[in-house]
Write a protein that holds these residues in place. Structure first.
Motif, mmCIF file in Angstrom:
data_model
loop_
_atom_site.group_PDB
_atom_site.id
_atom_site.type_symbol
_atom_site.label_atom_id
_atom_site.label_comp_id
_atom_site.label_asym_id
_atom_site.label_seq_id
_atom_site.Cartn_x
_atom_site.Cartn_y
_atom_site.Cartn_z
ATOM 1 N N PHE A 3 12.311 4.357 -10.571
ATOM 2 C CA PHE A 3 12.026 3.268 -9.639
ATOM 3 C C PHE A 3 13.239 2.349 -9.508
ATOM 4 O O PHE A 3 13.604 1.940 -8.401
ATOM 5 N N THR A 4 13.877 2.043 -10.638
ATOM 6 C CA THR A 4 15.067 1.187 -10.596
ATOM 7 C C THR A 4 16.205 1.861 -9.830
ATOM 8 O O THR A 4 16.887 1.232 -9.015
ATOM 9 N N ASP A 5 16.419 3.154 -10.084
ATOM 10 C CA ASP A 5 17.488 3.880 -9.402
ATOM 11 C C ASP A 5 17.245 3.982 -7.902
ATOM 12 O O ASP A 5 18.202 4.059 -7.118
ATOM 13 N N SER A 6 15.994 3.998 -7.498
ATOM 14 C CA SER A 6 15.671 4.191 -6.082
ATOM 15 C C SER A 6 15.593 2.883 -5.301
ATOM 16 O O SER A 6 15.308 2.916 -4.098
ATOM 17 N N MET A 7 15.847 1.744 -5.946
ATOM 18 C CA MET A 7 15.684 0.465 -5.276
ATOM 19 C C MET A 7 16.485 0.336 -3.983
ATOM 20 O O MET A 7 15.954 -0.119 -2.968
ATOM 21 N N PRO A 8 17.778 0.710 -3.942
ATOM 22 C CA PRO A 8 18.501 0.607 -2.665
ATOM 23 C C PRO A 8 17.842 1.402 -1.538
ATOM 24 O O PRO A 8 17.738 0.923 -0.399
ATOM 25 N N ALA A 9 17.396 2.622 -1.845
ATOM 26 C CA ALA A 9 16.729 3.425 -0.823
ATOM 27 C C ALA A 9 15.380 2.835 -0.441
ATOM 28 O O ALA A 9 14.979 2.871 0.725
ATOM 29 N N LEU A 10 14.660 2.276 -1.412
ATOM 30 C CA LEU A 10 13.374 1.655 -1.111
ATOM 31 C C LEU A 10 13.548 0.402 -0.260
ATOM 32 O O LEU A 10 12.714 0.111 0.608
ATOM 33 N N ILE B 285 8.468 7.269 0.888
ATOM 34 C CA ILE B 285 8.684 6.645 -0.420
ATOM 35 C C ILE B 285 8.476 7.668 -1.530
ATOM 36 O O ILE B 285 9.209 7.679 -2.531
ATOM 37 N N ALA B 286 7.480 8.543 -1.369
ATOM 38 C CA ALA B 286 7.219 9.572 -2.375
ATOM 39 C C ALA B 286 8.422 10.496 -2.543
ATOM 40 O O ALA B 286 8.787 10.859 -3.668
ATOM 41 N N GLU B 287 9.060 10.868 -1.449
ATOM 42 C CA GLU B 287 10.224 11.743 -1.538
ATOM 43 C C GLU B 287 11.412 11.039 -2.175
ATOM 44 O O GLU B 287 12.182 11.642 -2.922
ATOM 45 N N ILE B 288 11.575 9.747 -1.894
ATOM 46 C CA ILE B 288 12.655 8.981 -2.522
ATOM 47 C C ILE B 288 12.458 8.938 -4.037
ATOM 48 O O ILE B 288 13.378 9.210 -4.818
ATOM 49 N N LEU B 289 11.249 8.617 -4.458
ATOM 50 C CA LEU B 289 10.967 8.515 -5.886
ATOM 51 C C LEU B 289 11.034 9.876 -6.564
ATOM 52 O O LEU B 289 11.520 9.998 -7.696
ATOM 53 N N ARG B 290 10.528 10.901 -5.892
ATOM 54 C CA ARG B 290 10.573 12.241 -6.478
ATOM 55 C C ARG B 290 12.017 12.678 -6.722
ATOM 56 O O ARG B 290 12.357 13.270 -7.764
ATOM 57 N N THR C 200 4.746 9.447 -21.168
ATOM 58 C CA THR C 200 6.201 9.483 -21.029
ATOM 59 C C THR C 200 6.622 9.225 -19.590
ATOM 60 O O THR C 200 7.586 8.493 -19.334
ATOM 61 N N MET C 201 5.883 9.804 -18.652
ATOM 62 C CA MET C 201 6.198 9.575 -17.245
ATOM 63 C C MET C 201 6.010 8.105 -16.880
ATOM 64 O O MET C 201 6.829 7.495 -16.188
ATOM 65 N N ARG C 202 4.924 7.516 -17.378
ATOM 66 C CA ARG C 202 4.584 6.140 -17.000
ATOM 67 C C ARG C 202 5.499 5.111 -17.650
ATOM 68 O O ARG C 202 5.836 4.100 -17.025
ATOM 69 N N THR C 203 5.913 5.346 -18.884
ATOM 70 C CA THR C 203 6.648 4.327 -19.628
ATOM 71 C C THR C 203 8.153 4.568 -19.708
ATOM 72 O O THR C 203 8.906 3.628 -19.996
ATOM 73 N N VAL C 204 8.595 5.805 -19.482
ATOM 74 C CA VAL C 204 10.019 6.117 -19.636
ATOM 75 C C VAL C 204 10.640 6.603 -18.331
ATOM 76 O O VAL C 204 11.624 6.025 -17.843
ATOM 77 N N ILE C 205 10.077 7.654 -17.752
ATOM 78 C CA ILE C 205 10.701 8.311 -16.606
ATOM 79 C C ILE C 205 10.568 7.477 -15.332
ATOM 80 O O ILE C 205 11.564 7.164 -14.665
ATOM 81 N N PHE C 206 9.335 7.113 -14.998
ATOM 82 C CA PHE C 206 9.113 6.454 -13.719
ATOM 83 C C PHE C 206 9.817 5.096 -13.610
ATOM 84 O O PHE C 206 10.377 4.788 -12.547
ATOM 85 N N PHE D 241 0.826 -1.207 0.000
ATOM 86 C CA PHE D 241 0.000 0.000 0.000
ATOM 87 C C PHE D 241 0.863 1.262 0.000
ATOM 88 O O PHE D 241 0.563 2.240 -0.697
ATOM 89 N N GLY D 242 1.927 1.243 0.799
ATOM 90 C CA GLY D 242 2.803 2.407 0.863
ATOM 91 C C GLY D 242 3.514 2.670 -0.448
ATOM 92 O O GLY D 242 3.682 3.825 -0.855
ATOM 93 N N LEU D 243 3.910 1.605 -1.147
ATOM 94 C CA LEU D 243 4.586 1.774 -2.428
ATOM 95 C C LEU D 243 3.632 2.329 -3.487
ATOM 96 O O LEU D 243 4.005 3.223 -4.252
ATOM 97 N N VAL D 244 2.410 1.817 -3.509
ATOM 98 C CA VAL D 244 1.429 2.307 -4.480
ATOM 99 C C VAL D 244 1.082 3.770 -4.203
ATOM 100 O O VAL D 244 1.112 4.622 -5.106
ATOM 101 N N LEU D 245 0.764 4.076 -2.944
ATOM 102 C CA LEU D 245 0.408 5.451 -2.588
ATOM 103 C C LEU D 245 1.593 6.385 -2.767
ATOM 104 O O LEU D 245 1.446 7.515 -3.270
ATOM 105 N N GLY D 246 2.789 5.927 -2.377
ATOM 106 C CA GLY D 246 3.980 6.762 -2.525
ATOM 107 C C GLY D 246 4.295 7.061 -3.976
ATOM 108 O O GLY D 246 4.716 8.177 -4.309
ATOM 109 N N SER D 247 4.091 6.084 -4.867
ATOM 110 C CA SER D 247 4.321 6.308 -6.293
ATOM 111 C C SER D 247 3.359 7.357 -6.840
ATOM 112 O O SER D 247 3.757 8.243 -7.610
#
Length: 287
Positions: free
Chosen positions: A193-200, A154-159, A183-189, A83-89
């Motif tokens: 998400f991959t770059d933020s995996m260690p922090a997540l 999580i939102a701040e990490i992803l942002r 573009t946000m959904r298919t390219v940026i995000f 739930f936190g990951l979905v809401l944070g995204s």
């Protein structure tokens, strides 16, 4: 985290910085080991290491009781994590929206909720919501409190990871005729998400430790079960030390497993995954 990601997020330390970090790490390790040794010596001097004070833990009934608490802990962590990951995204995407009203409103919500202690939010779900006729089981009260606070983190990490990506990627997507949302959904995000995996992963470990707040509302998680065992056996300290060991093992195992999976994913994306077939001899040349 690969090299490109690391360079986007922070500057790599130089030779002096690396040596300084290694020195501080070594000194910290020596100090920590010294404090642990002193604690063990003092604990043993008062009979805390006597075998009869520890043998009760290996009884099947006690281990089963601990196991039930561990399952409850992992269950609430998994549900709150999803739930936190979905809401944070969703919050992260809305925070970088070009709509200033939406971005500022979500930003204010994130700043407020991530500043609140999870225990305070838990009291809100426990005491205030029933006052207005909203009642939830203990499990969902704990999930709601953990989700609200961790989603903002999580939102701040992803942002941060979204803003660290080159702006030209969004411009290229728009130039190709894609909408900003596509573009946000298919390219940026996906990249963020991959770059933020260690922090997540670190945030997930923090979420696992936050599940101990269920102790306050008598949710049958691991710490609550440990208190019951300690009171029943009259060995509170022993029971708590054992639950500390369980948390250490679980946290390290979960963290290592997730980092391993993340590393496998990054290698597969780069195309340098280990080959299944190893060539040990030269192939004959064709005539």
């Amino acid at each position: 985290m690969n090299v490109d990601t690391a360079h986007r997020l922070f500057n790599a330390p130089g030779p002096k910085g690396q040596k300084r970090a290694e020195l501080y790490s070594a000194l910290s390790l020596v100090i920590i080991l010294g404090l642990i040794s002193l604690a063990l010596i003092n604990f043993g001097a008062h009979g805390g290491l006597d075998p009869e004070r520890w043998l009760f833990i290996i009884q099947p009934e006690i281990l089963k009781f601990y196991g039930e608490g561990l399952v409850a802990t992992l269950k609430v962590t998994a549900v709150a994590g999803v739930f936190g990951l979905v809401l944070g995204s969703m919050l992260a995407i809305m925070r970088v929206s070009p709509n200033r009203a939406l971005s500022r409103t979500v930003g204010a919500y994130v700043e407020v909720t991530r500043s609140l202690p999870t225990l305070l939010v838990l009291y809100f779900t426990l005491l205030l919501l029933p006052y207005y006729g909203i009642t939830m089981p203990i499990f969902w009260q704990l999930v709601a409190a953990m989700t609200i606070t961790n989603a903002s983190m999580i939102a701040e990490i992803l942002r941060g990871c979204i803003l660290a990506l080159p702006k030209g990627q969004m411009e290229a997507g728009l130039a190709l005729g894609a909408t900003r949302g596509t573009t946000m959904r298919t390219v940026i995000f996906p990249q963020a998400f991959t770059d933020s995996m260690p922090a997540l992963i670190a945030q997930l470990i923090f979420l696992l430790k936050s599940s101990t707040l269920g102790y306050v509302i008598s949710y049958n998680e691991l710490l609550f079960k440990s208190r019951v065992i300690g009171e029943f056996s009259e060995e509170i300290v022993t029971a708590m030390i054992f639950v500390v060991v369980i948390f250490l093992v679980v946290n390290v195992t979960v963290g290592r497993a997730l980092l391993f999976l993340h590393g496998r994913y990054e290698r597969s994306q780069r195309g340098d995954a280990p080959r299944k077939k190893r060539i040990t001899h030269a192939e004959p040349a064709l005539a």
